[in-house]
Motif scaffolding. Structure first.
Motif, PDB file in Angstrom:
ATOM      1  N   UNK A 101       3.012   2.099  -7.158  1.00 45.96           N
ATOM      2  CA  UNK A 101       3.758   1.460  -6.070  1.00 45.96           C
ATOM      3  C   UNK A 101       3.836   2.422  -4.891  1.00 45.96           C
ATOM      4  N   UNK A 102       3.514   1.931  -3.712  1.00 49.10           N
ATOM      5  CA  UNK A 102       3.581   2.758  -2.504  1.00 49.10           C
ATOM      6  C   UNK A 102       4.858   2.438  -1.719  1.00 49.10           C
ATOM      7  N   UNK A 103       5.149   3.292  -0.761  1.00 49.72           N
ATOM      8  CA  UNK A 103       6.320   3.069   0.092  1.00 49.72           C
ATOM      9  C   UNK A 103       6.171   1.771   0.877  1.00 49.72           C
ATOM     10  N   UNK A 104       4.970   1.474   1.302  1.00 49.42           N
ATOM     11  CA  UNK A 104       4.743   0.242   2.062  1.00 49.42           C
ATOM     12  C   UNK A 104       5.013  -0.990   1.207  1.00 49.42           C
ATOM     13  N   UNK A 105       4.771  -0.885  -0.141  1.00 48.93           N
ATOM     14  CA  UNK A 105       5.069  -2.017  -1.026  1.00 48.93           C
ATOM     15  C   UNK A 105       6.568  -2.291  -1.060  1.00 48.93           C
ATOM     16  N   UNK A 106       7.373  -1.224  -1.090  1.00 45.33           N
ATOM     17  CA  UNK A 106       8.825  -1.391  -1.095  1.00 45.33           C
ATOM     18  C   UNK A 106       9.295  -1.966   0.239  1.00 45.33           C
ATOM     19  N   UNK A 107       8.748  -1.465   1.323  1.00 40.47           N
ATOM     20  CA  UNK A 107       9.132  -1.971   2.644  1.00 40.47           C
ATOM     21  C   UNK A 107       8.777  -3.443   2.787  1.00 40.47           C
ATOM     22  N   UNK A 108       7.605  -3.808   2.278  1.00 37.50           N
ATOM     23  CA  UNK A 108       7.168  -5.199   2.387  1.00 37.50           C
ATOM     24  C   UNK A 108       8.056  -6.112   1.537  1.00 37.50           C
TER      25      UNK A 108
END
Length: 694
Positions: A195-202
């Protein structure tokens, strides 16, 4: 005249005057004109890029597209590190609304051609002058609570009540640092799960996303209404609940957000600062719309604030920290006093000459009717009551009284209205001379157009007053010619002697000027001045005449010993005007005495560094009892501003100039950045050594 009786005419003018008096509170009252040349500014940000890249990738492209707009008079842009702006000046005949629509369309079409890091440009229409655009009322809110809770209370209970008042442009609340949700994660855990930071933001963005569905037209008791339909996800109530949000891992597994991050609610890091007198509080600033009567609006706001104070929770206090209308009232009262004094002097002269109470009554009523009826046209033409328009009323009073006196005397002597043609010709000549103001340069015209419009309206109304109201009043009050007064004037020996003495003196003066006319012409020429002080110190190039000039007028002996004497002897008043009056000061506006200081720090500076620098200046200013208030605004890490206001008794003393000189010395000692110190209607100071490109 034959079809309408004198009584009907008088009643008609009285009714019109009452309408004018009823419209007086609806006229916008301010100290200076608020009209400005049409234009707008396009602003955008491009974080993390240099000014050169901003210029090449964004600013130049937007400029080339905005230049196609019809009615553009001028355009200039600024490209800085991370952001840019383009200011567009429009022609006075341009349709502002149409231009704004065209500009927004161009920006929408151009945005797809800009780099991905550029924010969507927004249009900021040009606001009125600084005196109108800045807040005219400021309040301080104190309470035994955290700043964010005080500001939230003001947002929910105070701001909505003030926003209902007609004439409020905006209400700004500042001083509290907003709260934020801080999410801490384990980078090793996220890497293992894919999981990337962008996945959490999205995932968070999708959870709180509101989808616009459209509009629906429904019939109500008051008619048809359009309702905006928005799809809001279930469970979204404004509270951040991590367990309600899910994130999809790389293997397709769905994981709750509270299993990935630790959530804490805390104050956001400050992005800017705003202080009054160096104190941190919650401030509420009220700005009026351009056409508002600031004096009347101030009274309404104060009444509403008194009602709000009665409903405040225990421990909450609201104090007025700044009221610009105090200065406006003071200056306008001076103008009202001078106008009243002018009218009084004119009426005293009328009384001395006529010694007739009915005659004086006619002049007073005609003048009152004239101004009251003129107010109707002030309102219809959207004129402002400010420094220039009130001056126009004062100037026109003498002309209005002249028309009344001429018509009254002619009717009393000749019993006809034939003098009206002479009054009409003289009035139209004056009105025609004032029309030229509307063809001056736009910046000058915006200052003087209200002056010209007021005088023209007063003169136009005076024609109808002189033609209809004056004869009707003469008929109703039975005004007759006072023969005894004329015999008294003609038989007064002292006045006749003064006339003889003045005539004899005038004759001797004319003979003297004719005898010494050459010397008189030379003295007048030298009094005006010869532009010898504008001669260059040295001429560049080659040639016989250039070489002779440099050896004589360009020599060090002439410049050091002869030039100072020659400039004073031959320069006259022209030299004093050129050297002592800088460009634009002739049209300076009568505003409150304010001293400004702008601070700029180089790239790489932090907000705390700028705040510390400004605090040092605030500490220095707090030691002067002559200062009423000083406002500090730290906008970001590179830009800050200070506004210094003085107590009434020191505004027109030498202290503001002394403080300006001392402040220049203080900021020069501080170093670390560049400063601009200006105000007091004289040349400012700047130690900024940066160079602008393009």
């Amino acid at each position: 005249m034959k079809s309408l009786s004198p009584f009907t005419l008088i009643v008609t003018f009285v009714c019109l005057a009452l309408v004018g008096l009823a419209l007086v509170p609806m006229l916008p009252v301010k100290l200076n004109p608020s009209r400005t040349l049409p234009g707008f500014t396009v602003r955008f940000s491009m974080p993390g890029t240099s000014s050169r890249v901003v210029e090449m990738e964004a600013t130049s492209k937007l400029e080339s597209m905005l230049a196609r707009i019809k009615g553009v008079k001028g355009m200039y842009s600024t490209s800085s590190n991370g952001y840019g702006s383009i200011t567009v000046d429009l022609d006075k005949h341009a349709d502002v609304d149409a231009v704004r629509f065209e500009a927004s369309t161009i920006i929408r079409q151009t945005w797809s051609q800009l780099p991905s890091g550029v924010s969507y440009p927004y249009i900021d229409m040009k606001v009125p002058d600084a005196n109108t655009a800045r807040p005219f009322l400021s309040f301080t809110l104190n309470a035994p609570s955290t700043p964010i809770l005080i500001q939230q209370y003001a947002e929910e209970h105070i701001k909505p009540r003030l926003a209902k008042l007609q004439g409020i442009y905006k209400i700004d609340l500042s001083g509290a640092t907003p709260m934020e949700w801080r999410l801490e994660y384990d980078s090793e855990q996220l890497r293992t799960l894919g999981i990337s930071i962008s996945d959490i933001q999205r995932a968070i963005q999708l959870h709180y996303n509101k989808e616009f569905l459209g509009t629906h037209n429904m019939d109500t008791a008051g008619g048809k209404q359009w309702i905006r339909l928005v799809l809001i996800p279930d469970g979204v109530s404004g509270q951040f609940i991590p367990s309600d949000i899910t994130v999809t891992a790389s293997d397709g597994k769905i994981i709750r957000l509270d299993e990935l991050v630790t959530v804490a609610r805390m104050e956001e890091a400050p992005q800017s600062y705003y202080r009054i007198n160096g104190l941190n509080s919650i401030y509420m600033s009220v700005t009026a719309v351009e056409t508002a009567n600031q004096l009347q609006l101030s009274n309404e706001v104060m009444r509403e604030m008194e009602a709000i104070r009665l409903t405040l929770p225990p421990g909450y206090e609201v104090h007025t920290s700044y009221d610009a209308t105090e200065y406006i009232r003071e200056e306008l009262n001076k103008i009202y006093f001078r106008t009243g004094l002018t009218v009084l002097i004119l009426l005293v002269f009328v009384w001395i000459i006529t010694l007739n109470l009915k005659y004086l009554l006619l002049i007073v009523t005609s003048l009152a009717i004239n101004i009251s009826v003129a107010v109707i046209f002030y309102y219809l033409f959207g004129l402002e009551m400010q420094l220039y328009s009130l001056a126009g009323i004062t100037v026109s009073l003498n002309l209005v009284i002249d028309s009344t006196i001429v018509m009254t005397d002619h009717i009393l002597h000749r019993r006809n209205l034939k003098a009206f043609m002479s009054v009409l010709a003289a009035t139209l000549t004056t009105m025609g001379a004032l029309v030229i103001i509307f063809f001056l340069d736009e910046k000058i015209r915006l200052n003087l157009q209200d002056f010209a419009a007021v005088v023209i309206i007063n003169l136009a109304v005076s024609l109808f007053v002189a033609l209809f109201f004056v004869p009707a009043m003469i008929d109703r009050i039975k005004l007759v010619k006072r023969q005894s007064v004329k015999r008294w004037v003609r038989s007064h020996i002292r006045i006749r002697r003064l006339t003889v003495y003045f005539t004899h003196f005038y004759q001797l003066l004319i003979r003297f000027l004719l005898r010494w006319r050459v010397a008189v012409c030379i003295l007048l020429l030298l009094g005006f001045g010869l532009p010898v002080f504008l001669l260059p110190e040295k001429l560049e190039g080659e040639g016989k005449w250039i070489e002779r000039y440099n050896k004589t007028l360009g020599s060090s002996t002439y410049k050091e010993k002869v030039k100072p004497v020659v400039d004073k002897a031959l320069g006259g008043s022209l030299r004093l005007f050129v050297q002592k009056v800088y460009e634009g000061s002739y049209f300076s506006r009568n505003e409150e005495v304010v001293l400004y200081a702008n601070a700029n720090l180089p790239n790489g500076s932090t907000l705390e560094q700028m705040n510390t620098l400004v605090k040092r200046v605030e500490t220095y200013l707090s030691g002067f009892k002559e200062i009423k208030q000083f406002h500090a605004s730290v906008y970001n890490a590179r830009r800050a501003n200070l506004q210094i206001y003085f107590k009434k008794e020191y505004q027109h003393s030498g202290f503001p100039y002394t403080l300006k000189a001392n402040l220049i010395g203080k900021v020069s000692e501080l170093g670390g950045g560049s400063w601009d110190v200006y105000g007091l209607q004289d040349q400012g100071f700047s130690n900024d050594v940066r160079e602008s490109a393009g």
